[in-house]
Scaffold this active site. Structure first.
Site, short mmCIF file in Angstrom:
data_model
loop_
_atom_site.label_atom_id
_atom_site.label_comp_id
_atom_site.label_asym_id
_atom_site.label_seq_id
_atom_site.Cartn_x
_atom_site.Cartn_y
_atom_site.Cartn_z
N GLY A 269 0.77 -1.24 0.00
CA GLY A 269 0.00 0.00 0.00
C GLY A 269 0.79 1.28 0.00
O GLY A 269 0.22 2.36 -0.08
N GLY A 308 3.59 -3.36 -3.90
CA GLY A 308 3.32 -3.57 -5.32
C GLY A 308 3.67 -2.29 -6.06
O GLY A 308 4.75 -2.14 -6.64
N ARG A 309 2.75 -1.34 -5.96
CA ARG A 309 2.89 -0.07 -6.67
C ARG A 309 4.26 0.60 -6.46
O ARG A 309 4.87 1.07 -7.43
CB ARG A 309 1.80 0.87 -6.16
CG ARG A 309 1.68 2.18 -6.89
CD ARG A 309 0.74 3.12 -6.13
NE ARG A 309 -0.49 2.48 -5.74
CZ ARG A 309 -1.59 2.43 -6.47
NH1 ARG A 309 -1.61 3.02 -7.65
NH2 ARG A 309 -2.68 1.82 -6.03
N ARG A 345 -6.91 3.24 -14.88
CA ARG A 345 -6.82 4.01 -13.63
C ARG A 345 -7.50 5.38 -13.68
O ARG A 345 -8.21 5.74 -12.74
CB ARG A 345 -5.36 4.15 -13.18
CG ARG A 345 -4.69 2.79 -12.89
CD ARG A 345 -3.34 2.92 -12.22
NE ARG A 345 -3.49 3.48 -10.89
CZ ARG A 345 -3.27 4.74 -10.57
NH1 ARG A 345 -2.83 5.58 -11.48
NH2 ARG A 345 -3.48 5.16 -9.35
N TYR A 349 -10.34 5.41 -10.94
CA TYR A 349 -9.99 6.13 -9.69
C TYR A 349 -9.78 7.62 -9.89
O TYR A 349 -9.19 8.26 -9.02
CB TYR A 349 -8.67 5.58 -9.11
CG TYR A 349 -8.52 4.09 -9.02
CD1 TYR A 349 -9.40 3.33 -8.26
CD2 TYR A 349 -7.46 3.45 -9.65
CE1 TYR A 349 -9.22 1.96 -8.15
CE2 TYR A 349 -7.28 2.08 -9.54
CZ TYR A 349 -8.17 1.34 -8.79
OH TYR A 349 -7.98 0.00 -8.68
N CYS A 379 -16.10 3.41 -26.41
CA CYS A 379 -17.40 4.09 -26.36
C CYS A 379 -17.88 4.26 -24.94
O CYS A 379 -18.82 3.58 -24.49
CB CYS A 379 -18.41 3.30 -27.18
SG CYS A 379 -17.84 3.09 -28.86
N GLU A 380 -17.23 5.12 -24.21
CA GLU A 380 -17.59 5.48 -22.83
C GLU A 380 -17.06 6.89 -22.63
O GLU A 380 -15.91 7.16 -22.96
CB GLU A 380 -16.84 4.60 -21.81
CG GLU A 380 -17.17 3.15 -21.80
CD GLU A 380 -18.34 2.80 -20.89
OE1 GLU A 380 -18.74 3.64 -20.07
OE2 GLU A 380 -18.86 1.68 -21.05
N TYR A 408 -0.81 -1.62 -11.93
CA TYR A 408 -2.25 -1.54 -12.17
C TYR A 408 -2.54 -0.94 -13.55
O TYR A 408 -3.50 -0.21 -13.74
CB TYR A 408 -2.95 -0.77 -11.03
CG TYR A 408 -2.62 -1.37 -9.69
CD1 TYR A 408 -3.16 -2.60 -9.33
CD2 TYR A 408 -1.70 -0.78 -8.83
CE1 TYR A 408 -2.81 -3.20 -8.13
CE2 TYR A 408 -1.35 -1.38 -7.62
CZ TYR A 408 -1.90 -2.59 -7.29
OH TYR A 408 -1.56 -3.19 -6.11
#
Ligand SMILES: *Cc1c(COP(=O)(O)O)cnc(C)c1O
Length: 450
Positions: A269, A308-309, A345, A349, A379-380, A408
């Protein structure tokens, strides 16, 4: 070589044209993506050439940058018995896992699929695997038992019963930690915060002692640790210290109860700087380690961490080619060939990724600055990489790099809109290697029947 300092280009009037400020502080945000002669490079490789060779969208990672981060943490925890169990879900490319295993990392997995990734990339590291996740299935538990992983991080009492049954059946003993939910607030995006009572993760810490005493009586279960993971992209160290303080008290109680707790798993984290603020990973790592070490001082446990990140995010970028530019009323749009299915991402987020032109960048670029939305073809309306961002002008046919996409990024890619997943390249020892080819439409259709 001029390092990109992680600062947004500062407008400055030069001969009627605005240009970037070349006086960026090279150490403000150490990323492996730097300009050399106005061309963006990664660990010495020319990104425009990589895009030519492998096409776009293309993920590019620097193994050296990953190594640097691992070594930073290892140095900071040198005086503490510890294992860095890299969180596979951040970037699960086999070649990346192999680099990490080569540095002595273990792995934090959340599925049987990720277990298989470790087996295929670094089988010797299977014994350094911790297995988290709120919904472990029987086959996944069996596979982990067969692999003799280090420890299951158990997220409910019901799961404990299933692990006990599966272990007994296999004639094995499962080392377990309970993942406790410390009810600590970590300032981050609500979707990636996990350490509050309202979240689905872990076992409430007040209930944990009872659960441990029950666990200790179950056949095939050996409680050896306590684990905690409070969320992701957490920038301050206090929440980690608070959570571990609660874990420490629990360990002391459990030992008084006669359990031999040898591991504390502090989870992952730890965050990074995605924007243009100064970021010193070494100082951050030092503060993080100091906070954790002081809380656990003298407890006599083997520390596990699941970064991780922090290890991989800044080692990667997503290269994209600009397809079109267009204007709708007052809005300027830059349409890229990458989309939310490649890097979700920003859509998921509201995450920020710095965007740089691959050619004609710092220090003396004379591109005008324009305020644009950078969007993908999906298409969003949520399919954007930047909104109302002032960037050096990007023209159709040109290449851009979305920075800090090593975590991610690809691991969250989907096939939405029937788009193939991008290729991935790893730069290591001065060589760029294709570690995952671009998918073909045939790959996509293979599982389907008409
Ligand atoms: C996602 C996750 C991690 C890694 O989080 P980062 O923010 O990438 O460091 C570690 N442990 C667990 C249990 C996770 O779910």
């Amino acid at each position: 070589m001029e390092a990109y300092g992680g600062r947004n280009p500062q407008p400055g009037a030069i001969g009627g044209l605005r240009r970037y400020d070349s006086k960026v502080n090279p150490s403000a945000c150490p990323r492996p993506f730097v300009y050399a002669d106005h061309r963006l490079t990664c660990s010495g490789m020319d990104l425009a050439e990589l895009a030519e060779e492998f096409g776009t969208p293309l993920y590019v990672y620097s193994a050296d940058a990953i190594r640097e981060r691992v070594e930073l943490l290892q140095r900071e925890f040198a005086g503490t018995p510890h294992t860095l169990c890299y969180a596979v879900k951040a970037n699960s490319a086999l070649a990346v896992l192999k680099v990490l295993a080569g540095l002595g990392c273990g792995f934090d997995i959340v599925s049987g699929g990720e277990l298989e990734r470790v087996r295929r990339s670094a089988p010797a590291a299977l014994h350094e695997v911790v297995f988290a996740g709120v919904g472990k299935q029987a086959w996944e538990i069996d596979a982990a038992l067969q692999s003799d992983i280090l420890m299951f991080n158990v997220e409910s009492e019901a799961e404990l019963d299933v692990i006990s049954q599966r272990a007994s059946r296999a004639g094995k003993s499962a080392r377990i930690a309970l993942r406790v939910n410390p009810d600590v607030f970590a300032e981050t995006h609500p979707y990636i915060s996990t350490g509050l009572r309202e979240h689905k993760f872990g076992i409430a810490i007040e209930r944990a002692r009872h659960a441990y005493l029950r666990a200790a009586k179950l056949p095939g279960i050996e409680p050896v640790g306590v684990s905690v993971h409070i969320g992701s992209q957490i920038r301050s160290v206090e929440p980690f210290a608070q959570a571990l303080q609660r874990v420490r008290s629990l360990v002391e109680e459990l030992r008084a109860d006669g359990l031999s707790i040898r591991y504390v798993d502090g989870g992952g984290g730890f965050g990074i700087e995605y924007g243009n603020q100064a970021f010193d990973p070494a100082a951050s790592a030092a503060a993080y380690a100091a906070a954790i070490r002081s809380v656990l001082n003298g407890l006599g446990v083997h520390l596990l961490l699941e970064p991780g990140r922090f290890l991989v995010a800044q080692a990667g970028a997503l290269l994209t080619r600009i397809l079109y530019t267009k204007q709708n009323g007052a809005k300027h749009f830059v349409v890229a060939d990458a989309a939310m299915n490649d890097l979700i991402r920003p859509a998921l987020y509201q995450a920020h990724h710095e965007i740089l032109p691959v050619l004609g960048g710092f220090p003396e670029s004379e591109r005008p600055l324009v305020t644009v939305d950078v969007v993908g073809p999906v298409c969003e309306s949520g399919d954007f990489f930047a909104r109302d961002r002032t960037l050096p002008e990007l023209r159709s046919g040109e290449l851009a790099a979305l920075l800090d996409a090593g975590a991610y990024g690809f691991s969250l890619a989907s096939h939405y809109n029937t788009r193939v997943n991008p290729a991935e390249v790893l730069i290591d020892h001065g060589q760029a290697r294709l570690i995952r080819r671009r998918e073909t439409l045939e790959d996509l259709f293979a599982p389907e029947v008409v």
